[in-house]
Write a protein that holds these residues in place. Sequence first.
Motif, PDB file in Angstrom:
ATOM      1  N   GLN A 175    -132.988 -36.066 -21.338  1.00  0.00           N
ATOM      2  CA  GLN A 175    -131.792 -35.219 -21.282  1.00  0.00           C
ATOM      3  C   GLN A 175    -132.129 -33.880 -20.618  1.00  0.00           C
ATOM      4  O   GLN A 175    -131.354 -33.386 -19.801  1.00  0.00           O
ATOM      5  CB  GLN A 175    -131.250 -34.998 -22.700  1.00  0.00           C
ATOM      6  N   ASN A 176    -133.285 -33.309 -20.967  1.00  0.00           N
ATOM      7  CA  ASN A 176    -133.693 -32.048 -20.361  1.00  0.00           C
ATOM      8  C   ASN A 176    -134.031 -32.220 -18.886  1.00  0.00           C
ATOM      9  O   ASN A 176    -133.810 -31.304 -18.091  1.00  0.00           O
ATOM     10  CB  ASN A 176    -134.886 -31.462 -21.106  1.00  0.00           C
ATOM     11  N   LYS A 177    -134.581 -33.370 -18.517  1.00  0.00           N
ATOM     12  CA  LYS A 177    -134.901 -33.616 -17.115  1.00  0.00           C
ATOM     13  C   LYS A 177    -133.635 -33.647 -16.268  1.00  0.00           C
ATOM     14  O   LYS A 177    -133.602 -33.067 -15.186  1.00  0.00           O
ATOM     15  CB  LYS A 177    -135.654 -34.934 -16.960  1.00  0.00           C
ATOM     16  N   LEU A 195    -124.075 -36.034 -13.595  1.00  0.00           N
ATOM     17  CA  LEU A 195    -123.547 -37.388 -13.792  1.00  0.00           C
ATOM     18  C   LEU A 195    -124.257 -38.410 -12.907  1.00  0.00           C
ATOM     19  O   LEU A 195    -124.582 -39.511 -13.359  1.00  0.00           O
ATOM     20  CB  LEU A 195    -122.043 -37.413 -13.538  1.00  0.00           C
ATOM     21  N   ILE A 196    -124.514 -38.053 -11.658  1.00  0.00           N
ATOM     22  CA  ILE A 196    -125.224 -38.965 -10.762  1.00  0.00           C
ATOM     23  C   ILE A 196    -126.629 -39.236 -11.289  1.00  0.00           C
ATOM     24  O   ILE A 196    -127.100 -40.377 -11.283  1.00  0.00           O
ATOM     25  CB  ILE A 196    -125.268 -38.394  -9.327  1.00  0.00           C
ATOM     26  N   SER A 197    -127.291 -38.214 -11.780  1.00  0.00           N
ATOM     27  CA  SER A 197    -128.635 -38.380 -12.320  1.00  0.00           C
ATOM     28  C   SER A 197    -128.638 -39.284 -13.548  1.00  0.00           C
ATOM     29  O   SER A 197    -129.502 -40.160 -13.688  1.00  0.00           O
ATOM     30  CB  SER A 197    -129.222 -37.011 -12.661  1.00  0.00           C
ATOM     31  N   MET A 198    -127.680 -39.093 -14.437  1.00  0.00           N
ATOM     32  CA  MET A 198    -127.610 -39.927 -15.641  1.00  0.00           C
ATOM     33  C   MET A 198    -127.274 -41.376 -15.289  1.00  0.00           C
ATOM     34  O   MET A 198    -127.868 -42.302 -15.844  1.00  0.00           O
ATOM     35  CB  MET A 198    -126.567 -39.374 -16.611  1.00  0.00           C
ATOM     36  N   ILE A 199    -126.335 -41.582 -14.377  1.00  0.00           N
ATOM     37  CA  ILE A 199    -125.933 -42.939 -14.005  1.00  0.00           C
ATOM     38  C   ILE A 199    -127.083 -43.684 -13.342  1.00  0.00           C
ATOM     39  O   ILE A 199    -127.344 -44.844 -13.658  1.00  0.00           O
ATOM     40  CB  ILE A 199    -124.683 -42.896 -13.095  1.00  0.00           C
ATOM     41  N   GLN A 220    -133.019 -48.111 -15.744  1.00  0.00           N
ATOM     42  CA  GLN A 220    -133.498 -48.680 -17.011  1.00  0.00           C
ATOM     43  C   GLN A 220    -132.991 -50.110 -17.193  1.00  0.00           C
ATOM     44  O   GLN A 220    -133.733 -50.979 -17.649  1.00  0.00           O
ATOM     45  CB  GLN A 220    -133.060 -47.810 -18.190  1.00  0.00           C
ATOM     46  N   LYS A 221    -131.745 -50.363 -16.844  1.00  0.00           N
ATOM     47  CA  LYS A 221    -131.223 -51.732 -16.915  1.00  0.00           C
ATOM     48  C   LYS A 221    -131.941 -52.655 -15.950  1.00  0.00           C
ATOM     49  O   LYS A 221    -132.220 -53.812 -16.272  1.00  0.00           O
ATOM     50  CB  LYS A 221    -129.715 -51.745 -16.644  1.00  0.00           C
ATOM     51  N   PHE A 222    -132.249 -52.152 -14.764  1.00  0.00           N
ATOM     52  CA  PHE A 222    -132.957 -52.944 -13.776  1.00  0.00           C
ATOM     53  C   PHE A 222    -134.354 -53.298 -14.280  1.00  0.00           C
ATOM     54  O   PHE A 222    -134.793 -54.446 -14.172  1.00  0.00           O
ATOM     55  CB  PHE A 222    -133.048 -52.174 -12.456  1.00  0.00           C
ATOM     56  N   VAL A 223    -135.066 -52.321 -14.828  1.00  0.00           N
ATOM     57  CA  VAL A 223    -136.403 -52.561 -15.338  1.00  0.00           C
ATOM     58  C   VAL A 223    -136.355 -53.559 -16.504  1.00  0.00           C
ATOM     59  O   VAL A 223    -137.201 -54.457 -16.599  1.00  0.00           O
ATOM     60  CB  VAL A 223    -137.068 -51.233 -15.764  1.00  0.00           C
TER      61      VAL A 223
END
Length: 69
Positions: A4-6, A50-54, A60-63
């Motif tokens: 979240q901080n990143k 928002l772009i960073s979070m998405i 993560q889903k891909f991994v």
Amino acid sequence: MNTQNKHTTKAIGISLLITIFSFFNVDIPKPYTVIYLLFVSVASFISIYLISMITAKAYQKFVKHIGCN
């Protein structure tokens, strides 16, 4: 540093650069300059965050999908 901080740090840094760039390229009369710069900084922060979070969630889903960890 948690994720979240990143995302927040990345969004603040890039939106600050966008705001500085727009400050030097503004050719609007003086009374509207502050409103313009405030809008640019808020809009760029929200969009970059928002772009960073998405993209992080998609990665993560891909991994998880391919089985790498």
